[in-house]
Design a protein around this motif. Structure first.
Motif, PDB file in Angstrom:
ATOM      1  N   CYS A 225      -8.388 -17.358   6.572  1.00  0.00           N
ATOM      2  CA  CYS A 225      -9.763 -17.128   6.188  1.00  0.00           C
ATOM      3  C   CYS A 225     -10.034 -18.246   5.050  1.00  0.00           C
ATOM      4  O   CYS A 225      -9.421 -19.109   4.570  1.00  0.00           O
ATOM      5  CB  CYS A 225      -9.642 -15.857   5.372  1.00  0.00           C
ATOM      6  SG  CYS A 225      -8.557 -15.612   3.817  1.00  0.00           S
ATOM      7  N   ILE A 226     -11.485 -18.214   4.451  1.00  0.00           N
ATOM      8  CA  ILE A 226     -12.119 -19.015   3.492  1.00  0.00           C
ATOM      9  C   ILE A 226     -12.585 -17.934   2.516  1.00  0.00           C
ATOM     10  O   ILE A 226     -13.337 -16.992   2.839  1.00  0.00           O
ATOM     11  CB  ILE A 226     -13.109 -19.974   3.863  1.00  0.00           C
ATOM     12  CG1 ILE A 226     -14.050 -19.559   4.388  1.00  0.00           C
ATOM     13  CG2 ILE A 226     -12.494 -21.428   4.643  1.00  0.00           C
ATOM     14  CD1 ILE A 226     -15.362 -20.377   4.823  1.00  0.00           C
ATOM     15  N   GLU A 227     -11.942 -18.055   1.123  1.00  0.00           N
ATOM     16  CA  GLU A 227     -12.567 -17.202   0.234  1.00  0.00           C
ATOM     17  C   GLU A 227     -13.405 -17.751  -0.685  1.00  0.00           C
ATOM     18  O   GLU A 227     -12.894 -18.916  -1.254  1.00  0.00           O
ATOM     19  CB  GLU A 227     -11.206 -16.506  -0.485  1.00  0.00           C
ATOM     20  CG  GLU A 227     -10.547 -15.443   0.520  1.00  0.00           C
ATOM     21  CD  GLU A 227     -11.442 -14.190   0.859  1.00  0.00           C
ATOM     22  OE1 GLU A 227     -12.049 -13.719  -0.117  1.00  0.00           O
ATOM     23  OE2 GLU A 227     -11.051 -13.710   1.661  1.00  0.00           O
ATOM     24  N   ALA A 228     -14.464 -17.334  -1.234  1.00  0.00           N
ATOM     25  CA  ALA A 228     -15.311 -17.958  -2.190  1.00  0.00           C
ATOM     26  C   ALA A 228     -15.366 -17.055  -3.716  1.00  0.00           C
ATOM     27  O   ALA A 228     -15.239 -15.533  -3.396  1.00  0.00           O
ATOM     28  CB  ALA A 228     -16.876 -18.355  -1.686  1.00  0.00           C
ATOM     29  N   MET A 229     -15.734 -17.691  -4.586  1.00  0.00           N
ATOM     30  CA  MET A 229     -15.904 -17.000  -5.925  1.00  0.00           C
ATOM     31  C   MET A 229     -17.358 -16.793  -6.173  1.00  0.00           C
ATOM     32  O   MET A 229     -18.112 -17.957  -6.368  1.00  0.00           O
ATOM     33  CB  MET A 229     -15.079 -17.668  -6.840  1.00  0.00           C
ATOM     34  CG  MET A 229     -15.185 -17.087  -8.496  1.00  0.00           C
ATOM     35  SD  MET A 229     -14.598 -15.519  -8.420  1.00  0.00           S
ATOM     36  CE  MET A 229     -12.965 -15.576  -7.650  1.00  0.00           C
ATOM     37  N   MET A 230     -17.925 -15.640  -6.503  1.00  0.00           N
ATOM     38  CA  MET A 230     -19.135 -15.363  -7.153  1.00  0.00           C
ATOM     39  C   MET A 230     -19.201 -15.479  -8.436  1.00  0.00           C
ATOM     40  O   MET A 230     -18.422 -15.372  -9.212  1.00  0.00           O
ATOM     41  CB  MET A 230     -19.854 -13.881  -6.496  1.00  0.00           C
ATOM     42  CG  MET A 230     -19.647 -13.886  -5.142  1.00  0.00           C
ATOM     43  SD  MET A 230     -20.581 -14.999  -3.914  1.00  0.00           S
ATOM     44  CE  MET A 230     -19.348 -16.304  -3.474  1.00  0.00           C
ATOM     45  N   GLN A 231     -20.396 -15.547  -8.972  1.00  0.00           N
ATOM     46  CA  GLN A 231     -20.933 -15.703 -10.344  1.00  0.00           C
ATOM     47  C   GLN A 231     -20.109 -14.494 -11.229  1.00  0.00           C
ATOM     48  O   GLN A 231     -20.021 -14.796 -12.690  1.00  0.00           O
ATOM     49  CB  GLN A 231     -22.208 -16.099 -10.790  1.00  0.00           C
ATOM     50  CG  GLN A 231     -22.510 -17.254 -10.389  1.00  0.00           C
ATOM     51  CD  GLN A 231     -23.912 -17.779 -10.593  1.00  0.00           C
ATOM     52  OE1 GLN A 231     -24.398 -18.017 -11.912  1.00  0.00           O
ATOM     53  NE2 GLN A 231     -24.872 -17.680  -9.540  1.00  0.00           N
ATOM     54  N   LEU A 281     -24.474 -17.545  -0.730  1.00  0.00           N
ATOM     55  CA  LEU A 281     -25.281 -18.484  -1.003  1.00  0.00           C
ATOM     56  C   LEU A 281     -26.153 -18.162  -2.375  1.00  0.00           C
ATOM     57  O   LEU A 281     -26.246 -18.874  -3.300  1.00  0.00           O
ATOM     58  CB  LEU A 281     -26.319 -18.997   0.120  1.00  0.00           C
ATOM     59  CG  LEU A 281     -27.008 -20.185  -0.189  1.00  0.00           C
ATOM     60  CD1 LEU A 281     -26.252 -21.499  -0.058  1.00  0.00           C
ATOM     61  CD2 LEU A 281     -28.250 -20.410   0.927  1.00  0.00           C
ATOM     62  N   ILE A 282     -26.664 -17.311  -2.249  1.00  0.00           N
ATOM     63  CA  ILE A 282     -27.342 -16.579  -3.470  1.00  0.00           C
ATOM     64  C   ILE A 282     -26.460 -16.156  -4.557  1.00  0.00           C
ATOM     65  O   ILE A 282     -26.847 -16.814  -5.845  1.00  0.00           O
ATOM     66  CB  ILE A 282     -28.040 -15.045  -3.272  1.00  0.00           C
ATOM     67  CG1 ILE A 282     -29.109 -15.250  -1.868  1.00  0.00           C
ATOM     68  CG2 ILE A 282     -28.887 -14.462  -4.056  1.00  0.00           C
ATOM     69  CD1 ILE A 282     -29.500 -14.052  -1.135  1.00  0.00           C
ATOM     70  N   MET A 283     -25.368 -15.552  -4.618  1.00  0.00           N
ATOM     71  CA  MET A 283     -24.533 -15.232  -5.695  1.00  0.00           C
ATOM     72  C   MET A 283     -23.926 -16.269  -6.224  1.00  0.00           C
ATOM     73  O   MET A 283     -23.433 -16.175  -7.361  1.00  0.00           O
ATOM     74  CB  MET A 283     -23.602 -13.956  -5.344  1.00  0.00           C
ATOM     75  CG  MET A 283     -24.271 -12.734  -4.912  1.00  0.00           C
ATOM     76  SD  MET A 283     -23.100 -11.391  -5.161  1.00  0.00           S
ATOM     77  CE  MET A 283     -22.205 -11.697  -3.628  1.00  0.00           C
ATOM     78  N   ALA A 284     -23.557 -17.251  -5.552  1.00  0.00           N
ATOM     79  CA  ALA A 284     -22.619 -18.478  -5.931  1.00  0.00           C
ATOM     80  C   ALA A 284     -23.623 -19.337  -6.930  1.00  0.00           C
ATOM     81  O   ALA A 284     -22.999 -19.940  -7.663  1.00  0.00           O
ATOM     82  CB  ALA A 284     -22.055 -19.369  -4.694  1.00  0.00           C
ATOM     83  N   HIS A 285     -24.702 -19.416  -6.611  1.00  0.00           N
ATOM     84  CA  HIS A 285     -25.952 -20.405  -7.166  1.00  0.00           C
ATOM     85  C   HIS A 285     -26.796 -20.181  -8.187  1.00  0.00           C
ATOM     86  O   HIS A 285     -27.334 -20.942  -9.053  1.00  0.00           O
ATOM     87  CB  HIS A 285     -26.289 -21.408  -6.033  1.00  0.00           C
ATOM     88  CG  HIS A 285     -25.194 -22.329  -5.416  1.00  0.00           C
ATOM     89  ND1 HIS A 285     -24.056 -22.866  -5.785  1.00  0.00           N
ATOM     90  CD2 HIS A 285     -24.985 -22.412  -4.003  1.00  0.00           C
ATOM     91  CE1 HIS A 285     -23.552 -23.429  -4.720  1.00  0.00           C
ATOM     92  NE2 HIS A 285     -23.857 -23.017  -3.707  1.00  0.00           N
TER      93      HIS A 285
END
Length: 493
Positions: A225-231, A281-285
């Protein structure tokens, strides 16, 4: 346009929901739990789709399409698969409607019951592997590298636009191989492609990892998997790639004749990303003023807004704007000239700020006199007066877009690093989880029981075992039992 948008610090969930709607990305539909993706939102998805599709084809995959409906008996063939999806399935039981005799409206015709119920696909492994049986005869037919762009239905009780809806759009890759080694290499390759796409196009740093047995895809032997961090400090699973072993091959009798004349089961993979990437995309940037879009995925990268008082001024500005548009389009930059006379420039500025257009150019009468334009960056909200004689405009904007893409990524990467904390005790784990959030790198004893207990106590899950996991002796934060390496915990979407 952005006036009244909730602040992230006050109510992150409300900020997200309002931003999705006000930026014209999507809205709720008449069907509970389903969404309407609006043109502006869909154009972002189309850009994602185009880049991913290119990357898939460059690695030898081809697109196909399989039925929306899956016979119920197909799902029964792979026990863990049906168990994993049974509670989310929508079932078709009848094939005809009729008018009610009392004139009250349309009813289901009780005489039109299907002999076998059909499942609206939650994922396509079963229907695709039933097809692979006729497509694969010998080693010459392998590897079989298939991708499908489609919609799927997973009946959700609590929904949120893009992040979790009953119906969503996605791609699902399904491949068959002669050996386990080939299939494992494919699984790893596609996970890396997802990571490359996330980092290069979405400007989204991700952690590459392996799911625990608890979190593994239903019917798979292994899930990457790939895991991303939101703001808000929560993690989001942005893509998964599964090594299916021979589970589906055996369930659907998919065998191939070997070079030596034997008969063997093939080895399989499946992998997918969905419109959930839009939510990432929305929550990260994005910020309290609206969307912040990386240039590589923005529907249009530049907008030109004319500032004028008379028809003569507008005509003169339009000539200059069209010259700039031609130059930008020559180098592949997408640009929009907003010549609407129904809205004032200030309103347009606010609209494009809300919609995250990376670069805004404003041209007024004084700019024409001075040979200048005003260039504004959405990511930093900074402006500069640019003299057109100093540098070709296409060169200037190209380098600026590259810089914006890079700096959006760097900002997200630095945030991810700040939100990644090593913890070494249960008390420290709980404190960091509640006060800071983010990824918690901690020792775990490797048992499903401990994993479940930590989830029950804190709502934090093991997001992944990082592929670059540092092997070190330690003690599980909860049980104190031996551990050979750290895993990443987080609260997640």
């Amino acid at each position: 346009m952005s006036k009244g948008l909730p602040k992230r610090s006050e109510d992150y969930s409300l900020w997200y929901n309002e931003l999705v709607k006000r930026a014209d990305l999507a809205e709720n539909s008449a069907v509970r739990g389903c969404m309407i993706i609006k043109p502006y939102g869909y154009s972002i998805w189309e850009k994602m789709q185009a880049e991913l599709d290119r990357m898939f084809k460059e690695t030898g995959h081809v697109n196909a399409y399989f039925p929306l409906f899956i016979p119920k008996s197909f799902l029964s063939k792979e026990a863990s698969h049906v168990e994993g999806f049974a509670k989310e399935c929508a079932v078709v039981t009848h094939y005809r409607l009729k008018n009610a005799e009392d004139g009250s409206g349309v009813i289901v015709d009780p005489e039109a019951k299907l002999e076998e119920e059909l499942i609206v696909r939650p994922t396509s492994e079963t229907v695709i592997w039933s097809t692979f049986k006729s497509w694969v005869q010998s080693y010459r037919d392998l590897p079989l590298l298939i991708n499908q762009w489609a919609n799927v239905v997973r009946w959700e009780m609590r929904t949120r636009l893009f992040l979790r809806t009953s119906e969503f759009l996605w791609q699902e890759g399904h491949t068959a191989h002669a050996t386990a080694e080939e299939a494992k290499a494919e699984t790893l390759q596609m996970m890396h492609i997802y990571a490359q796409f996330a980092e290069e196009f979405m400007a989204l740093p991700v952690v590459r990892g392996r799911k625990t047995e608890n979190e593994r895809f239903a019917g798979a032997d292994d899930t990457l998997c790939i895991e991303a961090m939101m703001q808000d400090g929560k993690a989001l699973q942005a893509g998964t790639s599964h090594f299916l072993g021979q589970n589906f091959a055996k369930a659907f009798e998919v065998k191939y004749a070997t070079k030596e004349g034997g008969l063997e089961y093939v080895w399989g993979t499946s992998w997918g990303v969905s419109t959930r990437l839009m939510g990432a995309l929305i929550m990260a940037h994005s910020d309290d003023n609206g969307l912040v879009l990386p240039p590589k995925l923005a529907p249009f990268q530049v907008v030109i807004v004319p500032i004028y008082r008379s028809v003569e001024e507008f005509d003169a500005i339009s000539v200059k704007a069209n010259e700039i548009i031609l130059e930008l389009r020559k180098v592949g930059i997408s640009v929009k000239f907003d010549n609407r006379d129904t809205h004032k420039p200030g309103w347009k500025f606010a609209e494009y700020e809300l919609k995250g257009v990376p670069v805004r150019i404003a041209i007024g009468p004084r700019d024409l006199e001075n040979g200048t334009i005003e260039i504004a960056r959405r990511d930093t909200l900074t402006k500069e007066q640019f003299e057109l004689s100093t540098q070709p405009i296409a060169e200037k904007i190209s380098s600026l877009l590259d810089l914006i893409q890079e700096e959006i990524y760097n900002k997200a990467y630095n945030f991810q690093q700040e939100k990644t904390t090593e913890v070494n005790s249960w008390e420290e784990f709980k404190e960091v989880l509640e006060t800071k959030g983010g990824f918690l790198s901690a020792h775990w004893d490797g048992t499903s029981e401990t994993e479940d207990k930590i989830k029950d106590l804190t709502k934090a899950t093991i997001r992944c075992i990082p592929l670059d996991q540092k092997i070190e002796e330690g003690k599980c934060i909860l049980t104190g039992m031996p551990s050979k390496g750290r895993v990443l915990f987080a609260k997640a979407y």
